[in-house]
Design an enzyme around this catalytic site. Structure first.
Site, PDB file in Angstrom:
ATOM      1  N   GLU A 180       0.893  -1.179   0.000  1.00  0.00           N
ATOM      2  CA  GLU A 180       0.000   0.000   0.000  1.00  0.00           C
ATOM      3  C   GLU A 180       0.918   1.213   0.000  1.00  0.00           C
ATOM      4  OE1 GLU A 180      -3.311  -0.175   0.117  1.00  0.00           O
ATOM      5  OE2 GLU A 180      -3.661  -2.239   0.721  1.00  0.00           O
TER       6      GLU A 180
ATOM      7  N   CYS B 129      -2.141   9.260   2.403  1.00  0.00           N
ATOM      8  CA  CYS B 129      -1.825   8.708   1.079  1.00  0.00           C
ATOM      9  C   CYS B 129      -2.912   9.057   0.077  1.00  0.00           C
ATOM     10  CB  CYS B 129      -1.678   7.196   1.186  1.00  0.00           C
ATOM     11  SG  CYS B 129      -3.059   6.442   2.065  1.00  0.00           S
TER      12      CYS B 129
HETATM   13  P1  NAD Z   1       8.550   4.768   4.690  1.00  0.00           P
HETATM   14  O1  NAD Z   1       8.514   3.929   3.473  1.00  0.00           O
HETATM   15  O2  NAD Z   1       9.725   5.630   4.891  1.00  0.00           O
HETATM   16  O3  NAD Z   1       8.442   3.855   6.010  1.00  0.00           O
HETATM   17  C1  NAD Z   1       7.367   2.970   6.230  1.00  0.00           C
HETATM   18  C2  NAD Z   1       7.813   1.862   7.180  1.00  0.00           C
HETATM   19  O4  NAD Z   1       8.794   1.059   6.523  1.00  0.00           O
HETATM   20  C3  NAD Z   1       8.448   2.353   8.471  1.00  0.00           C
HETATM   21  O5  NAD Z   1       8.020   1.534   9.528  1.00  0.00           O
HETATM   22  C4  NAD Z   1       9.940   2.160   8.205  1.00  0.00           C
HETATM   23  O6  NAD Z   1      10.715   1.995   9.362  1.00  0.00           O
HETATM   24  C5  NAD Z   1       9.927   0.885   7.381  1.00  0.00           C
HETATM   25  N1  NAD Z   1      11.110   0.676   6.529  1.00  0.00           N
HETATM   26  C6  NAD Z   1      11.923   1.598   5.981  1.00  0.00           C
HETATM   27  N2  NAD Z   1      12.884   0.996   5.231  1.00  0.00           N
HETATM   28  C7  NAD Z   1      12.652  -0.340   5.301  1.00  0.00           C
HETATM   29  C8  NAD Z   1      13.285  -1.484   4.731  1.00  0.00           C
HETATM   30  N3  NAD Z   1      14.340  -1.385   3.928  1.00  0.00           N
HETATM   31  N4  NAD Z   1      12.775  -2.702   5.002  1.00  0.00           N
HETATM   32  C9  NAD Z   1      11.684  -2.831   5.797  1.00  0.00           C
HETATM   33  N5  NAD Z   1      11.055  -1.788   6.366  1.00  0.00           N
HETATM   34  C10 NAD Z   1      11.528  -0.543   6.129  1.00  0.00           C
HETATM   35  O7  NAD Z   1       7.207   5.623   4.666  1.00  0.00           O
HETATM   36  P2  NAD Z   1       6.701   6.696   5.710  1.00  0.00           P
HETATM   37  O8  NAD Z   1       7.417   7.979   5.516  1.00  0.00           O
HETATM   38  O9  NAD Z   1       6.655   6.118   7.080  1.00  0.00           O
HETATM   39  O10 NAD Z   1       5.175   6.874   5.217  1.00  0.00           O
HETATM   40  C11 NAD Z   1       4.798   7.731   4.175  1.00  0.00           C
HETATM   41  C12 NAD Z   1       4.421   6.967   2.928  1.00  0.00           C
HETATM   42  O11 NAD Z   1       3.403   6.003   3.229  1.00  0.00           O
HETATM   43  C13 NAD Z   1       3.799   7.855   1.867  1.00  0.00           C
HETATM   44  O12 NAD Z   1       4.399   7.588   0.621  1.00  0.00           O
HETATM   45  C14 NAD Z   1       2.331   7.458   1.858  1.00  0.00           C
HETATM   46  O13 NAD Z   1       1.675   7.668   0.631  1.00  0.00           O
HETATM   47  C15 NAD Z   1       2.409   6.023   2.213  1.00  0.00           C
HETATM   48  N6  NAD Z   1       1.134   5.542   2.739  1.00  0.00           N
HETATM   49  C16 NAD Z   1       0.348   4.751   1.955  1.00  0.00           C
HETATM   50  C17 NAD Z   1      -0.891   4.323   2.418  1.00  0.00           C
HETATM   51  C18 NAD Z   1      -1.808   3.475   1.563  1.00  0.00           C
HETATM   52  O14 NAD Z   1      -2.787   2.947   2.088  1.00  0.00           O
HETATM   53  N7  NAD Z   1      -1.555   3.313   0.272  1.00  0.00           N
HETATM   54  C19 NAD Z   1      -1.312   4.703   3.694  1.00  0.00           C
HETATM   55  C20 NAD Z   1      -0.476   5.518   4.457  1.00  0.00           C
HETATM   56  C21 NAD Z   1       0.746   5.929   3.978  1.00  0.00           C
END
Ligand code: NAD
Length: 518
Positions: free
Chosen positions: A232, A266
């Site tokens: 997502e 998002c």
């Molecule tokens: P992010 O990708 O930086 O982090 C998300 C999670 O992934 C965090 O818990 C982080 O610690 C973890 N993570 C980071 N690198 C990783 C790796 N290499 N392996 C495993 N886990 C890892 O995103 P963010 O800044 O926390 O959130 C913002 C993003 O989330 C935006 O792009 C937004 O659109 C998206 N989002 C999407 C939805 C949806 O339903 N489509 C909902 C909410 C947020």
């Protein structure tokens, strides 16, 4: 031991220092979760469902302390914490508690030719799954995966964002307080490196919500072990305002859709496509309404917009705003950070070149909306679809049929007519996207089936004499002749003859018999 400092983004106050989960401990965490999962999967479905009702009660009892924690750790207004996170989570528990048993019961498949046999689907848990989530909806987002995951009989290794780990830990406590066994939900505290280490432990499936960049890394890592993933990811969601729209309604929709949760959604409205004949009036009214929004620290309860949660996200806003200013974009309103840089003014940007700017094309994930115009519906649809993302889109019109026609041409997972954003809070409807927004669905029956393996079981119909199938060895002239007859039967059937009749006759017969067009 390494410590993680957790701060209130609206004030900078240190809320807690938390020890990171050592990656060396993940192996034993998975092993323990696997033991608990086996016992949990053996608990009858009706008893698992009963725990969801207790979870619902527990949430209701904790609504105030949870709202406060969410508001403090994420920076959003208390009202948003209560309504958009906890109220929606209560609704989620209610839906899956009411429907879980029916959705996970064996599901028969109507047979076509083989009437002497019966088929059905039987669902069984995946095992120990990983749930990795972001900071913007730190309570509701993981709640979806946790509720569906445990209902389906799985154990969960849950890594909340490093920006909101206190809420992640509290979620585990809430489940345990509601009577779910210890070790079923296991919150891991850490950043991306910890998330990557979780994948190395080979969970049965990864449910990831976050950015496109991380989604790609996760899919790459998962492919090494052939672990399935649900992704997502981001969005750049368009809102199309037709020329017949009620502009008071349309601007209020844009206001909430663009700026609730400070635009850190998002599925927030990030691009407004407004018919050129009403664009000037639309901008005027939107600007007026933005001026009434109260931005501030959530604790007082007197604010509409909270703080920017994540420090790094501010650099994205700053760079998009800088480019827009340098390229002469028109700022209808906003564009400036507060002196302490904890808040960004709600911002609307437009101008002739807007569609070539990052602020219009790249995800902003903040209180920033880019506005452009269109002349025809074809142009609106083409512009809406001109994006690498496809999460949600909305259409604002007085003509619902026209809205539906447009909706059916839009490349997104959800299209709302005269509503914005909120369907991620409707547990009965599927949530997810297309293109770089990712794949897989959450919520609804479709979402629940992401958390199970499916067995197809095929058996003789009760009481039917069991005979050897006609296609088994050895291949005799009798078998050849029988299958030839079947094929001849298809060639000469009324269905085949109908297709050969003149157009209007066959159409009439099809209409009367309701035969599908082929
Ligand atoms: P992010 O990708 O930086 O982090 C998300 C999670 O992934 C965090 O818990 C982080 O610690 C973890 N993570 C980071 N690198 C990783 C790796 N290499 N392996 C495993 N886990 C890892 O995103 P963010 O800044 O926390 O959130 C913002 C993003 O989330 C935006 O792009 C937004 O659109 C998206 N989002 C999407 C939805 C949806 O339903 N489509 C909902 C909410 C947020």
């Amino acid at each position: 031991m390494d410590l993680l400092s957790v701060r209130n983004p609206a004030t900078g106050e240190l809320l807690k220092e938390l020890p990171l989960t050592p990656t060396a401990e993940l192996r034993s965490l998975f092993e323990r979760a696997s033991e608990v999962q086996k016992r949990w999967a053996a608990v009858p479905l009706k008893d698992r469902v009963a725990r969801l009702y207790s979870l619902r009660e527990t949430l209701i009892n904790h609504v105030d302390d949870l709202s406060e924690l969410i508001s403090n750790e994420n920076g959003k207004p208390r009202f948003e914490a209560m309504v958009n996170e906890i109220f929606a989570a209560i609704e989620l528990c209610t839906y899956f508690a009411k429907n879980g048993e029916a959705l996970l019961a064996d599901s028969p498949i109507p047979m076509g030719l083989m009437k002497h046999r019966a088929s059905y689907l039987n669902y069984w848990p995946l095992g120990v799954i990983a749930v990795i989530t972001p900071w913007n909806y730190p309570f509701l987002l993981p709640m979806g995966e946790l509720v569906m995951g445990v209902l389906a009989g799985n154990a969960i290794i849950f890594k909340p964002s490093e920006i909101t780990p206190l809420i992640g830990l509290r979620l585990q406590e809430i489940f345990e307080e509601a009577g779910f066994p210890k070790g079923l939900i296991n919150t891991v505290v850490g950043d991306g490196a910890t998330g990557a280490a979780i994948i190395d432990q080979r969970p049965a499936k990864i449910f990831f919500t976050g950015s496109v960049a991380t989604g790609k890394k996760i899919m790459r890592a998962a492919s090494e072990h052939l672990i399935p993933v649900n992704l997502e990811l981001g969005g750049k969601d368009p809102m199309i305002v037709l020329d017949d729209a009620d502009l008071d309604f349309a601007t209020s929709a844009a206001l909430w859709g663009g700026f609730s949760n400070s635009g850190q959604i998002c599925a927030s409205v990030e691009r407004i496509l407004v018919h050129e004949s009403v664009a000037t009036e639309f901008k005027r009214r939107l600007k007026e309404k933005i001026a009434t929004l109260r931005q501030g620290v959530s604790r007082t309860g007197n604010n509409d917009l909270g703080a920017i949660t994540f420090e790094k996200q501010k650099d994205i806003y700053a760079s998009q705003i800088r480019q827009a200013k340098e390229r002469g974009a028109e700022f209808v309103t906003g564009g400036e950070f507060s002196a302490d840089r904890r808040f960004l003014q709600p911002t609307v940007v437009t101008g002739e070149d807007i569609e070539s700017l990052d602020i219009y094309n790249e995800e902003t994930f903040g209180p920033v909306v880019a506005l452009t115009t269109f002349r025809t519906i074809d142009e609106a649809v083409e512009k809406a679809n001109r994006s690498k993302y496809g999460l949600l889109a909305s259409v604002i019109t007085r003509d619902i049929s026209k809205g539906e026609e447009i909706a059916k041409r839009i490349e997104a997972g959800t299209i709302t007519i005269n509503e914005v954003v909120y369907t991620a809070g409707l547990p009965e409807t599927p949530w997810g996207g297309v293109k770089e927004t990712g794949f897989g669905r959450k919520h609804s029956a479709r979402g629940l089936y992401e958390f199970v393996n499916t067995r197809h079981i095929h058996k003789p119909v009760a009481g039917v004499f069991v005979f050897k199938s006609l296609w088994w060895f050895p291949y005799t002239p009798f078998q050849h002749a029988t299958f030839r007859k079947f094929i001849e039967f298809y060639r000469n059937s009324w269905f085949a003859k109908l297709r050969a009749l003149p157009g209007w006759v066959s159409n009439l017969i099809r209409f009367i018999t309701r035969e599908p067009r082929i």
